[in-house]
Design a protein around this motif. Structure first.
Motif, mmCIF file in Angstrom:
data_model
loop_
_atom_site.group_PDB
_atom_site.id
_atom_site.type_symbol
_atom_site.label_atom_id
_atom_site.label_comp_id
_atom_site.label_asym_id
_atom_site.label_seq_id
_atom_site.Cartn_x
_atom_site.Cartn_y
_atom_site.Cartn_z
ATOM 1 N N GLU A 1 9.568 0.072 7.351
ATOM 2 C CA GLU A 1 10.003 1.349 7.936
ATOM 3 C C GLU A 1 11.359 1.203 8.606
ATOM 4 O O GLU A 1 12.208 2.075 8.487
ATOM 5 C CB GLU A 1 8.955 1.859 8.922
ATOM 6 N N GLN A 2 11.578 0.107 9.327
ATOM 7 C CA GLN A 2 12.872 -0.125 9.963
ATOM 8 C C GLN A 2 13.973 -0.237 8.913
ATOM 9 O O GLN A 2 15.057 0.293 9.088
ATOM 10 C CB GLN A 2 12.842 -1.398 10.808
ATOM 11 N N TYR A 3 13.691 -0.920 7.839
ATOM 12 C CA TYR A 3 14.679 -1.100 6.761
ATOM 13 C C TYR A 3 15.024 0.235 6.096
ATOM 14 O O TYR A 3 16.172 0.485 5.762
ATOM 15 C CB TYR A 3 14.141 -2.082 5.723
ATOM 16 N N THR B 1 3.500 5.490 1.698
ATOM 17 C CA THR B 1 2.603 6.169 2.639
ATOM 18 C C THR B 1 1.143 5.820 2.357
ATOM 19 O O THR B 1 0.326 5.814 3.274
ATOM 20 C CB THR B 1 2.791 7.692 2.592
ATOM 21 N N HIS B 2 0.803 5.522 1.111
ATOM 22 C CA HIS B 2 -0.570 5.136 0.789
ATOM 23 C C HIS B 2 -0.872 3.738 1.308
ATOM 24 O O HIS B 2 -1.946 3.494 1.855
ATOM 25 C CB HIS B 2 -0.805 5.191 -0.721
ATOM 26 N N ILE B 3 0.083 2.823 1.151
ATOM 27 C CA ILE B 3 -0.118 1.464 1.676
ATOM 28 C C ILE B 3 -0.294 1.526 3.190
ATOM 29 O O ILE B 3 -1.192 0.907 3.751
ATOM 30 C CB ILE B 3 1.065 0.557 1.292
ATOM 31 N N LYS B 4 0.557 2.303 3.827
ATOM 32 C CA LYS B 4 0.456 2.476 5.278
ATOM 33 C C LYS B 4 -0.911 3.063 5.647
ATOM 34 O O LYS B 4 -1.555 2.618 6.595
ATOM 35 C CB LYS B 4 1.590 3.382 5.757
ATOM 36 N N GLY B 5 -1.362 4.024 4.881
ATOM 37 C CA GLY B 5 -2.656 4.659 5.127
ATOM 38 C C GLY B 5 -3.826 3.701 5.022
ATOM 39 O O GLY B 5 -4.800 3.803 5.765
ATOM 40 N N PHE B 6 -3.756 2.744 4.076
ATOM 41 C CA PHE B 6 -4.821 1.739 3.964
ATOM 42 C C PHE B 6 -4.997 0.988 5.271
ATOM 43 O O PHE B 6 -6.097 0.804 5.768
ATOM 44 C CB PHE B 6 -4.509 0.713 2.871
ATOM 45 N N TRP B 7 -3.876 0.510 5.808
ATOM 46 C CA TRP B 7 -3.940 -0.388 6.958
ATOM 47 C C TRP B 7 -4.080 0.355 8.276
ATOM 48 O O TRP B 7 -4.344 -0.260 9.315
ATOM 49 C CB TRP B 7 -2.743 -1.341 6.945
ATOM 50 N N GLN B 8 -3.943 1.685 8.247
ATOM 51 C CA GLN B 8 -4.229 2.498 9.428
ATOM 52 C C GLN B 8 -5.618 3.126 9.319
ATOM 53 O O GLN B 8 -5.978 3.966 10.121
ATOM 54 C CB GLN B 8 -3.175 3.594 9.584
ATOM 55 N N ASP B 9 -6.368 2.710 8.307
ATOM 56 C CA ASP B 9 -7.715 3.240 8.037
ATOM 57 C C ASP B 9 -7.727 4.755 7.871
ATOM 58 O O ASP B 9 -8.670 5.431 8.270
ATOM 59 C CB ASP B 9 -8.700 2.794 9.121
ATOM 60 N N LYS B 10 -6.669 5.301 7.268
ATOM 61 C CA LYS B 10 -6.579 6.737 6.996
ATOM 62 C C LYS B 10 -6.749 7.040 5.509
ATOM 63 O O LYS B 10 -6.850 8.201 5.129
ATOM 64 C CB LYS B 10 -5.230 7.281 7.476
ATOM 65 N N LEU B 11 -6.775 6.003 4.679
ATOM 66 C CA LEU B 11 -6.867 6.190 3.232
ATOM 67 C C LEU B 11 -7.755 5.089 2.664
ATOM 68 O O LEU B 11 -7.605 3.922 3.010
ATOM 69 C CB LEU B 11 -5.464 6.115 2.608
ATOM 70 N N LEU B 12 -8.688 5.482 1.796
ATOM 71 C CA LEU B 12 -9.605 4.504 1.213
ATOM 72 C C LEU B 12 -9.161 4.000 -0.151
ATOM 73 O O LEU B 12 -9.451 2.863 -0.524
ATOM 74 C CB LEU B 12 -11.007 5.100 1.094
ATOM 75 N N SER B 13 -8.468 4.859 -0.915
ATOM 76 C CA SER B 13 -8.074 4.456 -2.262
ATOM 77 C C SER B 13 -6.828 5.203 -2.703
ATOM 78 O O SER B 13 -6.452 6.213 -2.111
ATOM 79 C CB SER B 13 -9.208 4.715 -3.255
#
Length: 83
Positions: A79-81, A25-37
């Motif tokens: 996510e599909q996997y 969820t953190h990796i996903k958050g980086f690329w959705q610009d929802k998480l900085l670190s």
């Protein structure tokens, strides 16, 4: 790495400088610009190939440089996997 230990990994030194564990969820958050670190644990590869334990804070800048669309596609496929 659901249940594996870092000791199980033998990395190609010319390709990988280390491995960290971070919630998906953190990796996903980086690329959705929802998480900085995110705080991660893992290892870096030392000069003679030894695993050096590390704990650090990472962000998007710490990932290999690819187009954002590449990461979004990878995230969607993971996510599909996992379904």
């Amino acid at each position: 790495m659901r249940n594996g230990a870092f000791e199980q990994f033998n990395v190609q030194l010319e390709e990988v400088g280390g491995i960290v564990k971070v919630p998906f969820t953190h990796i996903k958050g980086f690329w959705q610009d929802k998480l900085l670190s995110s705080e991660v644990t893992g290892f870096e590869v030392g000069l003679v190939g030894e695993q050096i334990t590390m704990n650090k804070i990472i962000g998007k800048k710490d990932f290999v440089l690819h187009l954002v669309s590449y990461y979004i596609t990878v995230i969607e496929r993971i996510e599909q996997y996992l379904k």
